[in-house]
Design a protein around this motif. Sequence first.
Motif, PDB file in Angstrom:
ATOM      1  N   ALA A 134      14.419  45.918  70.977  1.00 36.81           N
ATOM      2  CA  ALA A 134      15.499  45.659  70.143  1.00 36.81           C
ATOM      3  C   ALA A 134      15.203  46.331  68.870  1.00 36.81           C
ATOM      4  CB  ALA A 134      15.493  44.215  69.980  1.00 36.81           C
ATOM      5  N   CYS A 135      16.164  46.811  68.182  1.00 35.78           N
ATOM      6  CA  CYS A 135      16.049  47.387  66.926  1.00 35.78           C
ATOM      7  C   CYS A 135      15.624  46.231  66.007  1.00 35.78           C
ATOM      8  CB  CYS A 135      17.358  47.858  66.273  1.00 35.78           C
ATOM      9  SG  CYS A 135      17.288  48.606  64.756  1.00 35.78           S
ATOM     10  N   PRO A 136      14.586  46.632  65.173  1.00 32.52           N
ATOM     11  CA  PRO A 136      13.848  45.714  64.405  1.00 32.52           C
ATOM     12  C   PRO A 136      14.606  45.338  62.949  1.00 32.52           C
ATOM     13  CG  PRO A 136      12.548  47.357  64.316  1.00 32.52           C
ATOM     14  CD  PRO A 136      13.797  47.723  65.316  1.00 32.52           C
ATOM     15  N   GLN A 137      15.580  46.004  62.646  1.00 26.83           N
ATOM     16  CA  GLN A 137      16.620  45.959  61.612  1.00 26.83           C
ATOM     17  C   GLN A 137      17.378  44.628  61.616  1.00 26.83           C
ATOM     18  OE1 GLN A 137      15.920  47.613  58.842  1.00 26.83           O
ATOM     19  NE2 GLN A 137      16.726  49.426  59.491  1.00 26.83           N
ATOM     20  N   PRO A 138      17.253  43.556  60.700  1.00 29.18           N
ATOM     21  CA  PRO A 138      17.884  42.447  60.786  1.00 29.18           C
ATOM     22  C   PRO A 138      19.464  42.442  61.130  1.00 29.18           C
ATOM     23  CG  PRO A 138      16.491  42.404  58.911  1.00 29.18           C
ATOM     24  CD  PRO A 138      16.505  43.976  59.505  1.00 29.18           C
ATOM     25  N   GLY A 139      19.689  41.724  62.182  1.00 33.44           N
ATOM     26  CA  GLY A 139      21.170  41.609  62.549  1.00 33.44           C
ATOM     27  C   GLY A 139      21.842  42.828  62.896  1.00 33.44           C
ATOM     28  N   CYS A 140      20.880  43.803  63.492  1.00 34.42           N
ATOM     29  CA  CYS A 140      21.393  45.248  63.972  1.00 34.42           C
ATOM     30  C   CYS A 140      21.860  45.035  65.253  1.00 34.42           C
ATOM     31  CB  CYS A 140      20.457  46.370  63.946  1.00 34.42           C
ATOM     32  SG  CYS A 140      21.072  47.854  64.837  1.00 34.42           S
ATOM     33  N   GLY A 141      21.137  44.306  66.069  1.00 30.96           N
ATOM     34  CA  GLY A 141      21.512  44.064  67.648  1.00 30.96           C
ATOM     35  C   GLY A 141      21.487  45.318  68.545  1.00 30.96           C
ATOM     36  N   ALA A 153      25.519  53.781  62.524  1.00 35.53           N
ATOM     37  CA  ALA A 153      25.728  52.711  61.744  1.00 35.53           C
ATOM     38  C   ALA A 153      24.384  52.255  61.267  1.00 35.53           C
ATOM     39  CB  ALA A 153      26.356  51.878  62.644  1.00 35.53           C
ATOM     40  N   CYS A 154      23.367  52.461  62.314  1.00 36.15           N
ATOM     41  CA  CYS A 154      21.848  51.933  61.778  1.00 36.15           C
ATOM     42  C   CYS A 154      21.341  53.132  61.835  1.00 36.15           C
ATOM     43  CB  CYS A 154      21.551  50.937  62.768  1.00 36.15           C
ATOM     44  SG  CYS A 154      19.897  50.558  62.424  1.00 36.15           S
ATOM     45  N   ARG A 155      20.402  53.446  60.844  1.00 35.01           N
ATOM     46  CA  ARG A 155      19.640  54.735  60.649  1.00 35.01           C
ATOM     47  C   ARG A 155      18.019  54.515  60.726  1.00 35.01           C
ATOM     48  NH1 ARG A 155      21.489  59.294  58.323  1.00 35.01           N
ATOM     49  NH2 ARG A 155      23.831  59.209  58.384  1.00 35.01           N
TER      50      ARG A 155
HETATM   51 ZN   LIG Z   1      19.466  49.271  64.539  1.00 36.60          ZN
END
Ligand SMILES: [Zn+2]
Length: 713
Positions: free
Chosen positions: A657-664, A685-687
């Motif tokens: 999973a992407c570790p960016q909070p709330g990314c999903g 959307a997420c970099r």
């Molecule tokens: Zn992400």
Amino acid sequence: MAKNLVIVESPAKAKTLHKILGEEFEVTSSMGHLVDLPSSTLGVDVEHDFAPHYIVIRKRMKIAKQLQHDARGKQSIYLAPDPDREGEAISWHLANLLRDDQAKQARAAAAKTARKPSATSLKTSLKPSKTRPAGRDGCKIYRIVFHEITQQAVKAAVAHPGTINLKKVNAQQARRVLDRLVGYSLSPLLWKKIGRGLSAGRVQSVALRLIVDREKAIEAFVSQEYWTIEATLQKPGSGPPFQARLEAIGDKKAEVKRQEEAERIARELGQQSFVVAKVEEKEQRRYPKPPLTTSSLQQEAFHTLGYSSTRTMRIAQQLYEGLEVGEEGPVGLITYMRTDSVRVADEALRAVRHFIPAQFGKAYLPDQPRRYRSRKSAQEAHEAIRPTSVTRTPESIAQFLSPEQRDLYQVIWQRFVASQMADAVDRVVQVHIDAGTFHLRANGRTPLFPGWTKVYQDVAERERDEAQLPEGLLPPLVKGDGLTLIGVAPSQHFTKPPRRYTDASLVKALEEEGIGRPSTYAPIIQTIVTRDYARRLGGSFIPTQLGRIVTEMLIEHFPEVMDLKFTAGMEEELDRIEEGELEWVSVVRQFYTPFSARVTSAQERMRTVKREVIPTEHVCERCGKPMVIKWGRFGQFLSCSGFPDCKNAKPLPTGVACPQPGCGGQLVERRARGRHFYGCSRYPACRYTARRLAQDQDAGGTKSEAPPEGPGV
Ligand SMILES: [Zn+2]
Ligand SMILES: [Zn+2]
């Protein structure tokens, strides 16, 4: 304006040279190669004489013009690129470029019509292997060669300038042309059958083969159980207990395979009385290793510092080209770092033989200087890698260097000083012990004189471990001594599979197999990693699925090109061109005629070969067919097996999973500009990007600066 112009290939080197040569010399840099084969066409005349069609590299056009301009009106021009084949080739291209301009200037002056400078002047045909007359305006073009950038070496080179060595140039041309012919023929086959943008290389593919073959050997390896049995013994009333290992039972070597057997022997041993049967004692001398070559430098830096071969060469180049050392200004700290010679200049020998007794005492200096023998192919005009001044100790210049520069300099300095120091001497004791029909052995070692290990302790210890030399102290024992048994300990072991290659062991293998040369070890490894044919994990190379598929395809269709001996033979022929024993065009022709026939027949045979894919458990959400792994310009990706009816394609998910909070999102594999990394499936959307996943922490490196790019389709 200075009357003399010196041209080198790097700005740092130019700076050091300028300080040495003073205001009478203008020193400028070509920033590497100015001229090369074109990137869009083969650029080699295979119909006739294999003449390379060189062009000025587009990005270098401005520098080329600037150099031509700088050269006008000079009395002497000194070409000072590095002292090897590549440097010779750069010098030759530079000379051609400058002579073209001189000829043009002369014509313009004669016609006295300097209205329009010709726009085509730079695209002149640079014919190989032909020297042209020196400039007509009285300007002389010289080649100067030095193996260290020091006052003495550079001034001597300028005082005795030479000419370009065309044999060296031709050896380099042959390499360039051979590599081009192979790459240009093989790569398109890979594009059709595996994936776009892949490449094969003459030497790189053989090096990759080593990695792939090793992986197969590891997979095929079947581990064997075995046991060793150690007894702890003590001489009554004298000293601490010591260990002895079971060596033989009766007159047979002890080979214990199973636990039951080990335990039975241990029980029987417990019933015996132990007597010293023989004590052997001798002095053992350990010699220092020779000073460093490119190959041994890369191995040493990997073992002591954990550096990749590319990193080692980058730092070594900085040390060679010159660094600001306090009031001294820029100084070349080591000799040239691309060499397979272990020769040391007499001057440097004298200096280190003066330094050793002053620093460590007279006992540390052998009576005679040590002379080492280089490998067969080594060029004796070259020198080992050593400090340019032995009195510049690592401690004395540490404050002027970056940590990595200091560490590498220390490795080079220590190895050089140690190579001229006295032997290390140990007393080695072997005690043979009888216990009924059992024979045991205990080993002891006492250092008598440290010799070269004084300066090189870590390495000395490592080498002792590698050689599995015995360690430890034994009480004084004589034949007939009775010993008390304190305990018996059987221990279980398993035979280990061959080890994966590291930067160090791969360079060592390349050198031993005769593949590659000092200038190519690091680039070969770099290319394999950049192409994602193998990845580093915990410092070891693991071939990727792609690397294995490419290797297998090449072995099947181009067995000679992938043959180690054949490639080594090619390297020897290049050496012989340099020696003037072979003519480069005939070497290339002898290779090319059978090779091109191979290529034609491989194209025929491969017509029916399907494009390589790997099945997966993923299912296409558009059409329900299974997804497969394919390779594209940006690395591997998931593609619908219904292609071309269904064009669904996406990056390969990792299940992380992407570790960016709330990314999903989920992390997916990506590749950009030769780098392999992980990005978020929700890009843009997420970099988020990472060079590695948390589960393979030791893959090396830090967070990537490379921006994510779209899926590789
Ligand atoms: Zn992400
Ligand atoms: Zn589909």
